[in-house]
Write an enzyme that holds these catalytic residues in place. Structure first.
Site, PDB file in Angstrom:
ATOM      1  N   LYS A 126       1.076  -1.491   0.128  1.00 59.56           N
ATOM      2  CA  LYS A 126      -0.024  -0.126  -0.159  1.00 59.56           C
ATOM      3  C   LYS A 126       1.129   1.205  -0.271  1.00 59.56           C
ATOM      4  O   LYS A 126       1.781   1.052   0.695  1.00 59.56           O
ATOM      5  CB  LYS A 126      -1.139  -0.138   1.042  1.00 59.56           C
ATOM      6  CG  LYS A 126      -2.178   1.011   1.288  1.00 59.56           C
ATOM      7  CD  LYS A 126      -3.321   0.078   0.433  1.00 59.56           C
ATOM      8  CE  LYS A 126      -4.096   1.143   0.372  1.00 59.56           C
ATOM      9  NZ  LYS A 126      -5.400   0.479  -0.132  1.00 59.56           N
ATOM     10  N   ASP A 166      -7.156   4.315  -4.666  1.00 61.31           N
ATOM     11  CA  ASP A 166      -7.217   4.463  -3.235  1.00 61.31           C
ATOM     12  C   ASP A 166      -8.417   5.344  -3.310  1.00 61.31           C
ATOM     13  O   ASP A 166      -8.318   6.202  -3.861  1.00 61.31           O
ATOM     14  CB  ASP A 166      -6.858   3.906  -2.570  1.00 61.31           C
ATOM     15  CG  ASP A 166      -7.443   3.036  -0.841  1.00 61.31           C
ATOM     16  OD1 ASP A 166      -7.962   2.241  -0.797  1.00 61.31           O
ATOM     17  OD2 ASP A 166      -6.858   4.735  -0.120  1.00 61.31           O
TER      18      ASP A 166
END
Ligand code: NDP
Length: 453
Positions: A126, A166
């Protein structure tokens, strides 16, 4: 809590101070794995969870950029390469002022288990930045994305680490970053997912997280011989996940009553139909407006401002059957969970990552709610990212029907994995344990096969 979990958490907190979201994510998984360790001491002996908790690599970097007025800005960039036991690191980039190392570590940790659940060969990662894209011109966004990629490009690649979107990172941002990557590397590869359809993107990728969360809810309802037809639903957020959650609920015959952003939420007693959803899509994706504007167009709906310091979020205090939290972490606290119960909600499918606090989760589980945790329910997004990688490698795009069929099958299989593992380890109906254990086993076995590296 077992001694093992207590000891582990003491170490995690001492070693990773001031990262409460990371502690929260680890603790939930550790509690589920205590069930596995009783039967499989080999995982404990090999310190598999301890190894997963420690990121393989954390990259932090300066992102200096100049806006169109000539002002210099400095942001901080991150990429957490968490675990590559079953494939290249894979996970989104988040651009939001709240981004810090702890939040990205929680997201990367969750991603390891989620990606494993999809059954596709993807490790977990991430990244992102504390850059705030809200209200910024396209030029500012482009300049920031280019500056961000000028450093990130040396750490990623189609066989190493493949980021996606995201919060705050959609098609526009992926485009600007892909353009800069291509220029710097002089190669056209599937290094990012969520690309535009004309340049390597997959059909259904923008829809996938929301559609997947609804397919997961339908699977949970199916286990009780019910469907979404006629069900009333509360959806939070109004971004990518919320929009396509709403679209799929409508397609399956449900009624959506709410949408929100970080300033407040709208409640439409008549339901947000397809025409109204298209208004929201245009408002959020093209005009980049606020959800408050919905009530100017549809005056039968109400808008309520929400302040993050409030004891509870009134969006969760309406009569409904299902809830789809699709905004951000910890958006449902214990009081919200109690309100959901009081209002008759018995299905919760998490489009967002870790949107429910641990005491809220406990309440859902104790009350027998059909509760699909994010790492299972929202895995459709990364699953179709995995399908985008396959199409890029083959240099062959699949049809919308083909991708959607595969997405549905993947969500069906994730649901089955959760149910089977929850049963196998003595907690039937507990999708939290089912998801954590199901995601863990594949990664753990791969790590044992590959030795201590
Ligand atoms: P978007 O940026 O498209 O939308 C985010 C939405 O949530 C916006 O409406 C935003 O409101 C709201 N929001 C963001 N932060 C907060 C906050 N602190 N409080 C209240 N509302 C907030 O993001 P996505 O739809 O892509 O992501 C939503 C969630 O889904 C996140 O948890 C993400 O991690 C998760 N997720 C996303 C995937 C994807 O494929 N995109 C895959 C799997 C999970 P505002 O505009 O005011 O900021």
């Amino acid at each position: 809590m077992s001694d093992y979990v207590n000891e582990l958490m003491a170490q995690v907190k001492a070693k990773n101070p001031a990262e409460p979201e990371f502690h929260q994510a680890v603790e939930e998984v550790a509690e589920s794995l205590a069930l596995v360790y009783d039967r499989h001491p080999e995982y404990r002996a090999a310190k598999i969870l301890e190894r997963i908790i420690e990121p393989e690599r954390i990259i932090t970097f300066r992102v200096p950029w100049v806006d169109e007025q000539g002002e210099v800005h400095i942001n901080r960039g991150f990429r957490i390469e968490m675990n590559s036991a079953i494939g290249p690191y894979k996970g989104g980039l988040r651009f939001h002022p709240s981004v810090n190392q702890g939040i990205l570590k929680f997201l990367a940790f969750e991603q390891v288990f989620k990606n494993s659940l999809t059954s596709l060969p993807m490790g977990g990662g991430k990244g992102g930045s504390d850059f705030d894209p809200k209200g910024k011109s396209d030029m500012k966004i482009m300049r920031f994305c280019q500056a961000f990629m000028q450093e990130l490009f040396r750490h990623i690649g189609p066989n190493t680490d493949v980021p996606a979107g995201d919060i705050g990172v959609g098609g526009r941002e992926i485009g600007f970053m892909f353009g800069m990557y291509k220029k710097l590397r002089n190669e056209f590869t599937g290094v990012l997912t969520g690309k535009g359809l004309n340049w390597g993107g997959s059909l259904i990728r923008p829809e996938a997280t929301g559609y997947g969360a609804v397919y997961f809810a339908a699977e949970m309802l199916g286990s009780k011989n019910e469907t979404l037809e006629g069900k009333t639903c509360l959806v939070s957020g109004s971004g990518n996940v919320a929009q396509f959650t709403t679209e799929k609920i409508l397609e399956l015959g449900g009624k959506v009553l709410t949408l929100s952003d970080s300033a407040g939420y709208i409640y439409d007693p008549e339901g947000i139909n397809t025409e109204k959803l298209h208004f929201v899509m245009d408002l959020k994706n093209v005009r980049r407006g606020r959800i408050k504007e919905y009530v100017e167009k549809y005056p039968n709906a109400t808008y309520t401002a929400v302040d993050p310091t409030m004891e509870y979020n009134p969006i969760w205090d309406h009569k409904a059957d299902c809830a789809f939290p699709s905004a951000t972490q910890n958006e449902i606290n214990l009081k919200d969970a109690q309100n959901l119960r009081k209002n008759g909600v018995y299905v919760v499918s998490e489009g967002a990552n870790m949107p429910t606090t641990p005491d809220g989760v406990r309440l859902f589980l104790e009350d027998g709610i059909l509760y699909g945790p994010g790492k299972a329910a929202n895995a459709g997004g990364v699953a179709v990212s995995g399908l985008e990688m396959s199409q890029n490698s083959q240099r062959l795009p699949w049809t919308r029907e083909e991708v959607d069929k595969r997405l549905q099958m993947i969500m069906h299989n994730i649901h089955k994995t959760c149910v089977d593992n929850a049963d196998r380890f003595g907690t039937p109906g507990n999708y939290v344990n089912g998801a954590n254990i199901g995601g863990f086993l594949k990664v753990a076995d791969a790590m044992i096969d590959q030795g201590v590296v």
